[in-house]
Design a protein around this motif. Structure first.
Motif, short mmCIF file in Angstrom:
data_model
loop_
_atom_site.label_atom_id
_atom_site.label_comp_id
_atom_site.label_asym_id
_atom_site.label_seq_id
_atom_site.Cartn_x
_atom_site.Cartn_y
_atom_site.Cartn_z
N UNK A 169 7.97 1.15 -7.17
CA UNK A 169 7.15 2.35 -6.97
C UNK A 169 5.92 2.25 -7.87
N UNK A 170 4.76 2.33 -7.26
CA UNK A 170 3.51 2.35 -8.02
C UNK A 170 3.00 3.79 -8.08
N UNK A 171 2.59 4.21 -9.27
CA UNK A 171 1.96 5.51 -9.40
C UNK A 171 0.52 5.36 -9.88
N UNK A 172 -0.38 6.04 -9.23
CA UNK A 172 -1.78 6.07 -9.61
C UNK A 172 -2.14 7.37 -10.34
N UNK A 178 0.83 -1.21 0.00
CA UNK A 178 0.00 0.00 0.00
C UNK A 178 0.87 1.26 0.00
N UNK A 179 0.61 2.17 0.91
CA UNK A 179 1.37 3.43 0.97
C UNK A 179 2.53 3.36 1.96
N UNK A 180 2.81 2.20 2.48
CA UNK A 180 3.87 2.06 3.46
C UNK A 180 3.38 2.18 4.89
N UNK A 209 1.81 5.96 -4.57
CA UNK A 209 1.81 7.40 -4.30
C UNK A 209 0.43 7.97 -4.02
N UNK A 210 -0.49 7.12 -3.61
CA UNK A 210 -1.80 7.62 -3.20
C UNK A 210 -1.72 8.30 -1.84
N UNK A 211 -2.71 9.14 -1.59
CA UNK A 211 -2.89 9.70 -0.26
C UNK A 211 -3.32 8.58 0.68
N UNK A 241 7.54 5.08 8.57
CA UNK A 241 6.73 3.86 8.57
C UNK A 241 7.03 3.02 7.33
N UNK A 242 7.28 3.67 6.20
CA UNK A 242 7.65 2.93 4.99
C UNK A 242 8.98 2.22 5.19
N UNK A 243 9.89 2.86 5.89
CA UNK A 243 11.18 2.23 6.19
C UNK A 243 10.98 0.99 7.06
N UNK A 244 10.13 1.11 8.08
CA UNK A 244 9.87 -0.04 8.95
C UNK A 244 9.16 -1.15 8.18
#
Length: 305
Positions: A163-166, A94-96, A122-124, A102-105
Motif C-alpha cells: 500500500x502506497x500513501x501519498x 497505480x490506483x488499481x 491512495x491517490x484519486x 478493478x484492483x482485484x482484477x
C-alpha cells in the motif's frame, strides 16, 4: 538452455524469495528496469529484484505519469520484464485502474503475468506523479476497500501487496502514519510512503509503523537521497530506484543525437557506447548459437534426395 528463452525460475518461487527477503531483516534493493534488457543487467550486477515503475513505463510510451496507461499495457510490459531474469519483479499498479473490483482484477492479471508483487496507491484516480504538487488522496476507507479487494483476489499468498500513501505531503506525516496502520490492518504486506523529505521523516515512520516499509529513492524529487546503508540502519526493508536507468539512458541518447546532428557523425561517441561484444555477452549470443547447433546437428539416414 536454462533461462535462455525465459526465466527458468517459476513465478511462485520468485514470490517466495521476495517474501523471505522482506522477512529477513535486511534491505532489498530493486532498481527500475524500463525494458527486459535493462532487467538482465540489474540481475547481472547482483541486485535483489527488479522494479517496474509506472512513471518509467508511461514515459517509455511517450506519455506523462498521470494515469493514462492501461492495465493491459502494464501487465504486458511487466510480463516481458519479469520473464527476463531469475529475480522477483515488483510493479507499480497505480490506483488499481479503477474501482475496488478493478484492483482485484489487477492483482489477478499481474499474478498471471509472473510478477512477484505490486503497489497500489491512495491517490484519486486518475493519479499524478508522487513528487508533483496538486495531488489528491481518497478517504482512508476507500483505500481500505481497494486493498481488501486486492487481498481477496490474491491466489498465491506470497504475492506481495504493498500500500502506497501519498498523504504525507497533503495531510502531514501523522495522518500518513494513521493511514499506513489502517492499510496494514486491511492486509497490506508492505507500506510505501511517498515523498518523505529527510532521514528524520523516514525514522518517524519506522518508529510508528510495525510492518515492512519501502523507500523510494527517486532523483529530482522531494526526498533526500539516502544511501542503502542509511536506510538499512533506519530499518527499512526495501528501496526502489524507479526511474534512474531511464534517466541515465535518455541523457546519453539526447547527448548522442545532438552530437550526430552537429558533427554529422557518431565517431566521437564510440567510447561512450556499450560495445557490440558486451551486448552480445549480456544477451548470451554464444549460448543461443550452441543451442541452435545442438538441435540441428543431425543427419537424415536412408533418405533419397
Amino acid at each position: 538452455m536454462a533461462g535462455l528463452l525465459g526465466s527458468s525460475t517459476p513465478a511462485s518461487e520468485k514470490r517466495r524469495k521476495l517474501r523471505l527477503g522482506l522477512d529477513s531483516g535486511r534491505l532489498l534493493r530493486l532498481p527500475g528496469a524500463f525494458s527486459p534488457l535493462v532487467a538482465k543487467l540489474v540481475a547481472e550486477v547482483g541486485f535483489d529484484g527488479v522494479y517496474v515503475s509506472g512513471a518509467a513505463l508511461s514515459a517509455d510510451l511517450g506519455l506523462p505519469d498521470i494515469g493514462l496507461t492501461t492495465l493491459t499495457e502494464v501487465a504486458g510490459r511487466g510480463a516481458q520484464i519479469a520473464s527476463a531474469t531469475e529475480l522477483p519483479t515488483f510493479i507499480d499498479a497505480d490506483t488499481g485502474f479503477g474501482e475496488p473490483m478493478s484492483a482485484a482484477r489487477t492483482v489477478t492479471l499481474l499474478e498471471d503475468a509472473g510478477l512477484a508483487g505490486l503497489h497500489l496507491e491512495d491517490q484519486v484516480n486518475p493519479k499524478r506523479c508522487g513528487h508533483l504538487d496538486g495531488k489528491a488522496v481518497v478517504e482512508p476507507a476507500e483505500m481500505v476497500r481497494r486493498l481488501r479487494a486486492a487481498v481477496a483476489a490474491r491466489r498465491d499468498p506470497n504475492f506481495i501487496i504493498c500500500a502506497r500513501t501519498d498523504a504525507a505531503s497533503i495531510e502531514g506525516i501523522a495522518a500518513a502514519i494513521e493511514r499506513a496502520k489502517a492499510y496494514a490492518d486491511a492486509g497490506a504486506d508492505l507500506i510505501f510512503t511517498e515523498a518523505l523529505h529527510t532521514p528524520a521523516d523516514f525514522e518517524q515512520f519506522r518508529d510508528a509503523v510495525d510492518v515492512p516499509l519501502l523507500a523510494n529513492m527517486t532523483e529530482f524529487g522531494k526526498s533526500e537521497l539516502l544511501t542503502a546503508a542509511q536506510l538499512s540502519e533506519i530499518g527499512y526493508n526495501m528501496v526502489i530506484y524507479p526511474v534512474t536507468t531511464l534517466r541515465l539512458a535518455m541523457h546519453a541518447v539526447e547527448r548522442g543525437l545532438r552530437e550526430i546532428d552537429s558533427a554529422g557523425t557518431q565517431s566521437e561517441l564510440l567510447d561512450q557506447m556499450q560495445h557490440r561484444s558486451r551486448l552480445y555477452e549480456l544477451l548470451r549470443y554464444a549460448d543461443y548459437n550452441q543451442f541452435d547447433s545442438d538441435i540441428f546437428n543431425f543427419s537424415l539416414q536412408g533418405v533419397t534426395p
